[in-house]
Design an enzyme around this catalytic site. Structure first.
Site, PDB file in Angstrom:
ATOM      1  N   ASP A   3     -23.189 -31.670 -40.629  1.00 28.37           N
ATOM      2  CA  ASP A   3     -22.565 -32.356 -39.494  1.00 28.37           C
ATOM      3  C   ASP A   3     -22.298 -31.359 -38.369  1.00 28.37           C
ATOM      4  OD1 ASP A   3     -22.573 -34.644 -40.990  1.00 28.37           O
ATOM      5  OD2 ASP A   3     -20.450 -34.554 -41.516  1.00 28.37           O
ATOM      6  N   LYS A   4     -22.218 -31.855 -37.160  1.00 28.70           N
ATOM      7  CA  LYS A   4     -22.002 -30.997 -36.000  1.00 28.70           C
ATOM      8  C   LYS A   4     -20.770 -30.107 -36.157  1.00 28.70           C
ATOM      9  CE  LYS A   4     -21.312 -31.183 -30.977  1.00 28.70           C
ATOM     10  NZ  LYS A   4     -21.251 -32.060 -29.779  1.00 28.70           N
TER      11      LYS A   4
END
Length: 384
Positions: free
Chosen positions: A147-148
């Protein structure tokens, strides 16, 4: 005369060992379509070590492949690679924590997306040209994602062959991933497995997941509380046994202990007061995975990524001892088998069962024959 106007010979590389013939063309000569490859194979124009070959034949490293002239289809010119700035190249190089012949292992910082999207122009995938040494080198490929806002170990494959090999390990769940997280509060059970099926939450456009016992996909996470800061927070070690979107974040929120900084799933309860950062406190700490270089030899790539600054500062503020986790890793239990692996195991079991039954029937037949033979050889008693 173009090189493609002559008969060509190629030696199958180690990277292409085990690949299907039609896949070899797609990877190495993409300008030649499947229909052409099938026709050449059917008419005997493609030869492998001098013999005829079919499109679904598996190639072995070292074999010599004969390719007839021509066959190029009209296709669009390959897209030119974007020239990276010196700062972008330096940023990419700064992420590297390990390099092998088949992989580049990065420590992805929080806030940097793994791949691009409609509103995401800066991402890891866009920086991978920094690792291309020459125009003839293949572009490195992502084989998994973070995930970012999640930091930590991210493996990038150097070649198409190694990408296929690593992808199999990730999809087959033989790769072992260990995450560190700070969570709000302290789980009552210090060690266990969260088994909660996940599905896309309606009305969120697929941007958010939730626990769905009826229609969700199987999702399992093993966790262990490493250390606690009173009742305020806990340092938890997480190991995903499945690979669902946002799995670790949803699972921890579902048991009432959201990851610190994860407002998406924990709301306002996911933030601690004081000096603790409001950023996400989820970090891919360690990756253990088999490598193509050690095919059949059982070799592993074992990589650890250092914490980002905000996470390290929070750990120090809460008084946690970083040596505790690596000194007491999670139990080394085998990962759950995939449906294909379960089916294969069932076939092996059935085959062995039939074999054992044949052996039993044969032994019974031999026993009966032996008994008849013995009975026949006994002297008959005298009549009285």
């Amino acid at each position: 005369m173009k090189p493609s106007d002559k008969v060509r010979q190629f030696t199958v590389s180690d990277d292409d060992d085990g690949i299907r013939l039609d896949r070899w063309f797609k990877r190495n000569l993409p300008q030649i379509g499947f229909a052409t490859v099938s026709k050449w194979a059917r008419t005997g124009q493609i030869r492998v070590d001098g013999g005829r070959a079919k499109p679904d034949d598996r190639l072995q490293a070292g074999q010599v492949l004969r390719v007839p002239p021509g066959g190029e289809a009209k296709h669009k010119a390959p897209k030119k690679r974007r020239e990276l700035t010196e700062d972008e190249i330096a940023e990419a190089q700064a992420m590297v924590i390990r390099e092998t012949p088949s992989a580049i292992v990065l420590n992805k910082p929080p806030g940097l997306a793994t791949q691009g999207g409609s509103k995401t122009t800066k991402h890891v995938d866009g920086l991978l040209d920094a690792f291309v040494r020459s125009e003839d080198d293949p572009r490195p490929r992502l084989v998994h994602r973070l995930d970012k806002d999640t930091s930590g170990v991210l493996l990038v494959a150097r070649t198409p062959g190694s990408a296929a090999s690593y992808s199999k390990r990730f999809s087959g769940r033989s790769a072992r991933k260990v995450y560190w997280a700070l969570v709000v509060g302290v789980p009552e059970v210090r060690e266990g497995t969260i088994d909660a099926p996940l599905a896309k939450q309606p009305g969120t456009g697929g941007e958010k997941m939730h626990v769905d016992e009826e229609n969700g996909a199987t999702a399992k996470t093993r966790y262990r509380v490493v250390e606690r800061a009173g009742t305020r927070a806990a340092w938890v070690e997480l190991e995903p046994l499945t690979g669902r979107t946002h799995q670790l974040r949803v699972h921890m929120a579902a048991i009432g202990h959201p990851i610190v900084g994860d407002g998406k799933y924990g709301g306002q309860d996911a933030f601690l007061t004081g000096t603790i950062s409001r950023k996400m406190h989820l970090h891919a700490r360690r990756l253990i995975i088999g490598t193509p270089e050690t095919k059949g030899a059982g070799g592993k790539l074992d990589v650890t990524a250092e914490l980002p600054d905000h996470f390290a500062a929070s750990m120090e503020a809460l008084g946690f001892d970083l040596a505790l986790s690596d000194a007491a890793p999670l139990r080394d239990e085998p990962p759950e088998r995939t449906p294909a692996e379960k089916k294969q195991a069932a076939r092996r079991h059935a085959k062995q069962f039939r074999k054992d039954r044949r052996g039993e029937r044969r032994s019974r037949t031999i026993s009966k024959a032996t008994a008849k033979k013995k009975a026949k050889g006994k002297p008959k008693g005298k009549r009285k």
